[in-house]
Scaffold this motif. Structure first.
Motif, PDB file in Angstrom:
ATOM      1  N   UNK A 179       0.831  -1.206   0.000  1.00 62.96           N
ATOM      2  CA  UNK A 179       0.000   0.000   0.000  1.00 62.96           C
ATOM      3  C   UNK A 179       0.864   1.255   0.000  1.00 62.96           C
ATOM      4  N   UNK A 180       2.083   1.132  -0.511  1.00 59.04           N
ATOM      5  CA  UNK A 180       3.005   2.256  -0.564  1.00 59.04           C
ATOM      6  C   UNK A 180       3.328   2.657  -1.992  1.00 59.04           C
ATOM      7  N   UNK A 181       4.575   3.004  -2.212  1.00 57.42           N
ATOM      8  CA  UNK A 181       4.985   3.588  -3.484  1.00 57.42           C
ATOM      9  C   UNK A 181       4.755   2.686  -4.699  1.00 57.42           C
ATOM     10  N   UNK A 182       5.086   1.395  -4.651  1.00 55.10           N
ATOM     11  CA  UNK A 182       4.884   0.581  -5.867  1.00 55.10           C
ATOM     12  C   UNK A 182       3.433   0.584  -6.344  1.00 55.10           C
ATOM     13  N   UNK A 183       2.497   0.344  -5.418  1.00 52.14           N
ATOM     14  CA  UNK A 183       1.090   0.328  -5.809  1.00 52.14           C
ATOM     15  C   UNK A 183       0.572   1.701  -6.183  1.00 52.14           C
ATOM     16  N   UNK A 184       1.012   2.718  -5.443  1.00 53.26           N
ATOM     17  CA  UNK A 184       0.560   4.085  -5.727  1.00 53.26           C
ATOM     18  C   UNK A 184       1.042   4.540  -7.100  1.00 53.26           C
ATOM     19  N   UNK A 185       2.285   4.251  -7.401  1.00 55.87           N
ATOM     20  CA  UNK A 185       2.846   4.644  -8.696  1.00 55.87           C
ATOM     21  C   UNK A 185       2.098   3.967  -9.840  1.00 55.87           C
ATOM     22  N   UNK A 186       1.764   2.699  -9.638  1.00 53.34           N
ATOM     23  CA  UNK A 186       1.038   1.970 -10.680  1.00 53.34           C
ATOM     24  C   UNK A 186      -0.389   2.491 -10.831  1.00 53.34           C
ATOM     25  N   UNK A 187      -1.039   2.779  -9.699  1.00 51.21           N
ATOM     26  CA  UNK A 187      -2.440   3.216  -9.750  1.00 51.21           C
ATOM     27  C   UNK A 187      -2.587   4.565 -10.455  1.00 51.21           C
ATOM     28  N   UNK A 188      -1.677   5.481 -10.169  1.00 51.01           N
ATOM     29  CA  UNK A 188      -1.806   6.829 -10.721  1.00 51.01           C
ATOM     30  C   UNK A 188      -0.935   7.057 -11.954  1.00 51.01           C
ATOM     31  N   UNK A 189       0.014   6.177 -12.212  1.00 49.41           N
ATOM     32  CA  UNK A 189       0.936   6.411 -13.314  1.00 49.41           C
ATOM     33  C   UNK A 189       1.917   7.529 -13.022  1.00 49.41           C
ATOM     34  N   UNK A 190       2.358   7.624 -11.775  1.00 44.53           N
ATOM     35  CA  UNK A 190       3.294   8.681 -11.380  1.00 44.53           C
ATOM     36  C   UNK A 190       4.662   8.417 -11.990  1.00 44.53           C
ATOM     37  N   UNK A 191       5.288   9.473 -12.510  1.00 44.17           N
ATOM     38  CA  UNK A 191       6.592   9.324 -13.162  1.00 44.17           C
ATOM     39  C   UNK A 191       7.579  10.404 -12.715  1.00 44.17           C
ATOM     40  N   UNK A 192       7.781  10.578 -11.413  1.00 50.32           N
ATOM     41  CA  UNK A 192       8.811  11.536 -10.992  1.00 50.32           C
ATOM     42  C   UNK A 192      10.194  10.905 -11.092  1.00 50.32           C
ATOM     43  N   UNK A 193      11.194  11.614 -10.594  1.00 47.69           N
ATOM     44  CA  UNK A 193      12.543  11.051 -10.558  1.00 47.69           C
ATOM     45  C   UNK A 193      12.577   9.860  -9.601  1.00 47.69           C
ATOM     46  N   UNK A 194      13.644   9.076  -9.695  1.00 45.37           N
ATOM     47  CA  UNK A 194      13.785   7.920  -8.804  1.00 45.37           C
ATOM     48  C   UNK A 194      13.759   8.387  -7.355  1.00 45.37           C
ATOM     49  N   UNK A 195      12.948   7.754  -6.508  1.00 39.37           N
ATOM     50  CA  UNK A 195      12.835   8.223  -5.121  1.00 39.37           C
ATOM     51  C   UNK A 195      14.102   7.977  -4.318  1.00 39.37           C
ATOM     52  N   UNK A 196      14.310   8.853  -3.368  1.00 39.54           N
ATOM     53  CA  UNK A 196      15.436   8.751  -2.445  1.00 39.54           C
ATOM     54  C   UNK A 196      14.914   8.208  -1.119  1.00 39.54           C
ATOM     55  N   UNK A 197      15.559   7.188  -0.576  1.00 40.09           N
ATOM     56  CA  UNK A 197      15.117   6.578   0.677  1.00 40.09           C
ATOM     57  C   UNK A 197      15.585   7.416   1.859  1.00 40.09           C
TER      58      UNK A 197
END
Length: 522
Positions: A179-197
């Motif tokens: 329920x974090x970034x992988x699913x959120x990115x797929x659901x919305x099609x988000x395409x920002x820069x590679x995330x920093x941990x």
């Protein structure tokens, strides 16, 4: 000198036996009070303290094992019986623990449904606390206005070049959760820069300083209002509800449940935000904030304690004791194995190369990775995996210096010992060991000083020690709280180094000392 060494060796053996007995007694000692766990972020610390205090006010003995780690570690600790309960959120239970993916728009499960699903795991959710703390993404208000975004869909609709300039800084757990970034990115099609941990506690500072542009937040975070951030609306409803509950073992005693009942429905979102702010912004201790809420509800904050008050807080003795137990136990165990390995490596050159390679490889393993492996292997968190990790790290300097010390003994002295008819053990004890002792003790000193510092990492897995303060300070981005753990740890390292230097002066005759040696000299 020869008369002293057997006594020292006997003392070390007794210490190892005592350590083994203490470890064996640990589970029995930990089974008496209710063990409350918490994750490594402000709100979880506060809720853990609320649960502990509620139990104690209800006449149930309880301890709070703070900041044990992420969801997976807490779940493992709960199912293995190392903790009895911890604050959790319904959305996390459904998606992370139960691995269920509700259909979009499906109503959140009831508590009864949750407990039906949790029953096969021996767990249950109870005591709904009264607020929802959802995940969200946030950015600086000025950036939101410049980009004209108020929803996640609006961010997804940004031109590719603009989106690529957005620099996400996301917490480690959010980066891998279903329920974090992988699913959120797929659901919305988000395409920002590679995330920093980033650690969650540091993400707000990084955002305020312009080092990142987009962070994951909890909706009850106090820093959202303080920094004036724009929380992006989840217009497609990706995030479930995260209603705060207490996740516990199904066999939790009825008396404990009764003591926790007054917390049910007692905390709304405004109250939780106020408590988070009291910790993160006002710098008040978790226990003080929780205690004030239970007595009177959120109250005006007194002055934050200074650095000296934090250093000499009442928990200093307990944390020092835990830290010393980890260091002393691990070094004694490493001496018990490392010295024989060093002797073997020095006597058998081919085997010695493999021994040195093995202990050298152990030293290169990242501490958190080694702890994660030991937790999975042992099936438990806390003192034991931390002790074993420190033991493995202490082997290299002890083995290496044992080899170097024995190699420095002149061959003529060995020949003289044999000519006098000394048996191999007697020759080693009376001739070789006294000559090698300065270098061997230097290796033990190196191992001890290194482990004083490395033991602070043990706090990430609930082993206690001075690292507890550092981890808590990191969770709330409180430099003084971190220094309250780091300064005593540094002073402890100096004290250990001085004590071992004194031991060396006592054990090693003056003619054998040569130039003064410091821990690490080989």
């Amino acid at each position: 000198m020869p008369a002293v060494l057997p006594a020292v060796l006997r003392a070390a053996c007794f210490a190892l036996v005592g350590l083994a007995l203490a470890l064996r007694a640990l589970p029995a000692a930990a089974a008496e009070p209710i063990q409350v766990g918490s994750k490594r972020f402000t709100e979880s610390y506060v809720l853990g303290e609320l649960a502990r205090l509620a139990l104690q006010q209800g006449g149930v003995a309880a301890v709070h094992r703070q900041g044990l780690g992420n969801t997976a570690i807490l779940e493992q600790a709960l199912r293995s019986g190392q903790i009895d309960l911890y604050p959790e959120y319904t959305g996390t239970i459904v998606r992370e623990l139960l691995k269920r993916q509700p259909a979009p728009g499906a109503p959140p499960p009831t508590l009864a449904e949750l407990n039906t699903w949790l029953a096969p795991l021996g767990l249950k959710a109870a005591v709904p606390l009264g607020f929802n703390n959802s995940y969200a993404l946030a950015l600086r208000e000025a950036d939101a206005q410049r980009l004209g975004v108020a929803t996640l869909s609006a961010v997804a609709a940004l031109p590719a070049a603009t989106a690529a300039r957005l620099r996400p800084g996301l917490s480690h757990e959010f980066l891998v959760r279903a329920d974090g970034w992988p699913g959120l990115q797929q659901r919305y099609g988000l395409q920002p820069a590679a995330p920093r941990a980033l650690d969650h506690g540091l993400a707000y500072q990084a955002l305020a300083q312009g080092q990142v542009d987009l962070i994951d937040v909890y909706s009850t975070d106090a820093q959202i209002g303080r920094l004036g951030l724009r929380v992006l609306r989840d217009d497609l409803g990706f995030f479930p509800r995260y209603d705060a509950v207490l996740l516990m073992r199904a066999n939790l005693p009825a008396a404990a449940l009764a003591a926790l009942a007054p917390l049910q429905g007692h905390i709304d979102e405004a109250a939780m935000i106020a408590m988070n702010a009291a910790v993160e912004i006002d710098g008040r201790p978790f226990a003080e904030v929780a205690g004030a809420f239970l007595r009177t509800g959120p109250a005006a904050a007194p002055a934050a304690p200074g650095l000296l008050a934090l250093i000499f807080a009442p928990d200093l003795g307990r944390l020092l004791g835990q830290h010393l137990a980890l260091v002393a136990g691990s070094v004694l165990m490493a001496v018990g194995l490392g010295v024989p390995l060093g002797v073997l490596a020095q006597r058998r050159a081919r085997l010695g190369a493999w021994v040195m390679a093995a202990v050298g490889l152990l030293q290169t393993l990242p501490s958190l990775a080694l702890l994660a492996f030991l937790i999975a292997w042992l099936g438990r968190i806390g003192f034991l995996p931390a002790l074993l990790a420190l033991f493995l790290y202490a082997l290299l300097p002890i083995v290496r210096n044992t080899v170097a010390g024995l190699a420095s003994v002149p061959a003529g002295q060995r020949d003289a010992a044999r000519a006098l008819g000394l048996r191999p053990w007697a020759a080693w004890r009376c001739v070789e060991l006294p000559q090698a002792l300065p270098t061997l003790l230097a290796g033990i000193g190196t191992a001890a000083v290194i482990n004083v510092g490395t033991a602070t990492v043990a706090a990430f897995v609930g082993a206690g020690g001075l690292g507890d303060r550092i981890v808590a300070g990191l969770a709330v981005n409180d430099t003084q709280r971190m220094l309250a753990g780091a300064i005593p740890a540094a002073l402890l390292a100096l004290a250990v180094q001085a004590a071992l230097a004194g031991l060396q002066r006592w054990l090693v005759p003056a003619p054998l000392r040569g130039a003064p040696q410091r821990p690490g000299a080989a």
